[in-house]
Design an enzyme around this catalytic site. Structure first.
Site, PDB file in Angstrom:
ATOM      1  N   SER A   1      20.673  73.971  22.014  1.00  0.00           N
ATOM      2  CA  SER A   1      21.254  74.268  20.889  1.00  0.00           C
ATOM      3  C   SER A   1      21.159  75.675  20.489  1.00  0.00           C
ATOM      4  CB  SER A   1      20.272  73.680  19.864  1.00  0.00           C
ATOM      5  OG  SER A   1      20.927  73.421  18.588  1.00  0.00           O
ATOM      6  N   ASN A   2      21.205  76.285  19.215  1.00  0.00           N
ATOM      7  CA  ASN A   2      21.116  77.640  18.847  1.00  0.00           C
ATOM      8  C   ASN A   2      20.473  77.612  17.744  1.00  0.00           C
ATOM      9  OD1 ASN A   2      23.049  77.186  16.823  1.00  0.00           O
ATOM     10  ND2 ASN A   2      24.437  76.721  18.241  1.00  0.00           N
ATOM     11  N   ARG A   3      20.409  79.003  17.040  1.00  0.00           N
ATOM     12  CA  ARG A   3      19.644  79.381  15.909  1.00  0.00           C
ATOM     13  C   ARG A   3      20.140  78.818  14.563  1.00  0.00           C
ATOM     14  NH1 ARG A   3      19.258  85.101  16.565  1.00  0.00           N
ATOM     15  NH2 ARG A   3      18.346  85.074  14.277  1.00  0.00           N
TER      16      ARG A   3
END
Ligand code: PMT
Length: 415
Positions: free
Chosen positions: A208-210
């Site tokens: 995933s990412n931030r």
């Protein structure tokens, strides 16, 4: 609109403070509930008794007053308010608000406030026309604060010039306008994507990412407030979806794609603020991968579908807005993304910078459009950025519709 509205009247240290008493009386006559917040200098001009008598409420000025329950509750007070009016607003309070200083009750409350804010300046003409004040006013306006122009005429100094507090009727009109929601998106169906996607590795792990979803949720909120019907497709976030939106929670890029394709036909504007994971694991495991202290783990990754490009290809009549999360060459990379995805407007942000982009409450973006326009917006709250993106999309679409040449550049800059 004024009847029943919960207002905060901030009074700062100007001789025009006495005129704020008339303003307060008229606000109360119109049915508004008003809490007065004064600065220490304002008290030198008009005392607390006047404000308390006219407002029927305690007057707040001391951030650390042990007798006042509200004194420690400037945040709660700011959250309750439908609008904050600062009248008169001195050059000092404009400067403090522009720079985010919070050293007394009023300036702290202005920093906490998320409701509309109206500043009604009153000062000497030389102070109003000083470049520092002009820059502060420009900063506040860019953030969405309404700053009225002072009236011209005789000033307290005995000189004539621009700097007088506007008449009470003009201030009341401005307050009415502030409380009347603009419904310029009524009839629009806006599809917004937000947040990250999660691509499973096994039942407990994912790629995933931030992304926090704040930018996408702000867009949905801004569009709803302006009367649009909103479908918000969001990856996992800790945010509460704005009420009124059709909310479609998703996990993976594929789920986001399917949900977006279901709504593309009816959409008039699409805004893809989501940070879609670019890769997924080819074979997510059905059970948890055992950890090993000695052996590495190799995952085969495949690209996820380019949802934005697909939406642009199937756009029908929709105006398509994409985002670009860049860490360098923001303009060049953004221009390339705008072209390769075949979209109308691209919102580029530099996500390597502190305080903007991922997770933050602010953003600072460059708006690039397919007609060659480029507009840099200053750093603002994501809600204000969202409003500016919607304004730009509407202006570009209107200009495109009015132009006989579909490739013609758009003359209309943001105000
Ligand atoms: O959520 P926040 O914490 O508030 O942060 C906001 C933000 C940084 C996520 C937001 O401002 C932002 O930049 N969103 C886009 C992030 C991104 O994925 O950028 P990109 O340059 O990788 O993708 C370009 C565009 O293609 C984006 O509109 C993206 O939604 C879209 N895309 C990307 C990959 C993919 N497989 N499908 C897509 O549709």
């Amino acid at each position: 609109m004024l009847a029943g509205s919960e207002l905060i009247l901030g009074v700062t240290g100007s001789i025009a403070a006495y005129k704020a008493a008339y303003l307060l009386r008229e606000l109360r006559r119109a049915g508004a509930l008003v809490t007065v917040v004064t600065t220490a200098h304002a008290e030198r001009f008009v005392g607390a008794l006047t404000w308390r008598t006219l407002s029927g409420r305690p007057v707040l000025s001391d951030l650390f007053d042990p007798r006042s329950e509200e004194a420690v509750e400037h945040v709660a007070l700011a959250e309750r308010a439908h609008a904050v009016i600062v009248a008169p607003a001195t050059a000092n309070i404009l400067a403090k608000a522009a720079h985010g200083l919070a050293d007394d009750f009023l300036s702290t409350l202005l920093l906490a406030a998320r409701c509309p804010v109206l500043m009604v300046p009153a000062m000497d003409g030389g102070m109003w026309s000083h470049p520092a004040t002009s820059a502060n006013v420009a900063t506040l306006r860019a953030r969405g604060v309404t700053v009225l122009e002072p009236d011209s005429g005789e000033l307290a100094s005995g000189l004539a010039g621009k700097g007088r507090l506007p008449e009470v009727d003009s201030i009341l009109e401005a307050v009415e306008r502030l409380l009347t929601p603009v419904r310029d998106l009524a009839g629009e169906r806006i599809l917004v994507t937000a947040g990250p996607t999660r691509e499973p590795i096994d039942p407990v792990r994912y790629l995933s990412n931030r992304s926090s979803g704040k930018m996408g949720h702000a867009l949905a909120t801004a569009a709803l407030r302006r009367g649009a019907e909103v479908v918000l497709i969001s990856g996992p976030t800790s945010l509460t979806p704005p009420s009124g939106a059709v909310y479609v929670p998703v996990q993976t890029a594929e789920e986001m794609r399917e949900a977006a394709l279901q709504h593309i036909e009816s959409a008039t504007i699409v805004i893809k603020a989501a940070a879609v994971a670019d890769y997924r694991v080819r074979d997510p495991r059905a059970s948890k991968i055992k950890s090993s202290k000695t052996e590495g783990l190799t995952l085969e990754l495949l690209p996820t579908p380019d949802i934005l490009k697909e939406l642009a290809a199937r756009r029908g009549r929709a105006f398509i807005v994409g985002f670009a999360a860049e860490t360098r060459d923001v303009r060049a990379s953004g221009t390339e993304k705008l072209r390769s995805k075949g979209i109308d407007l691209l919102v580029a942000n530099d996500v390597s910078r502190q305080g903007i982009g991922f997770e933050s409450d602010d953003n600072e973006v460059l708006l690039l459009d397919r007609w060659g326009g480029a507009i840099e917006l200053p750093r603002m709250r994501k809600l204000a950025v969202a409003g500016a993106i919607l304004d730009r999309a509407l202006a570009l679409r209107a200009a495109a519709a009015a132009s006989p040449d579909p490739a013609a550049p758009h003359p209309r800059p943001l105000p």
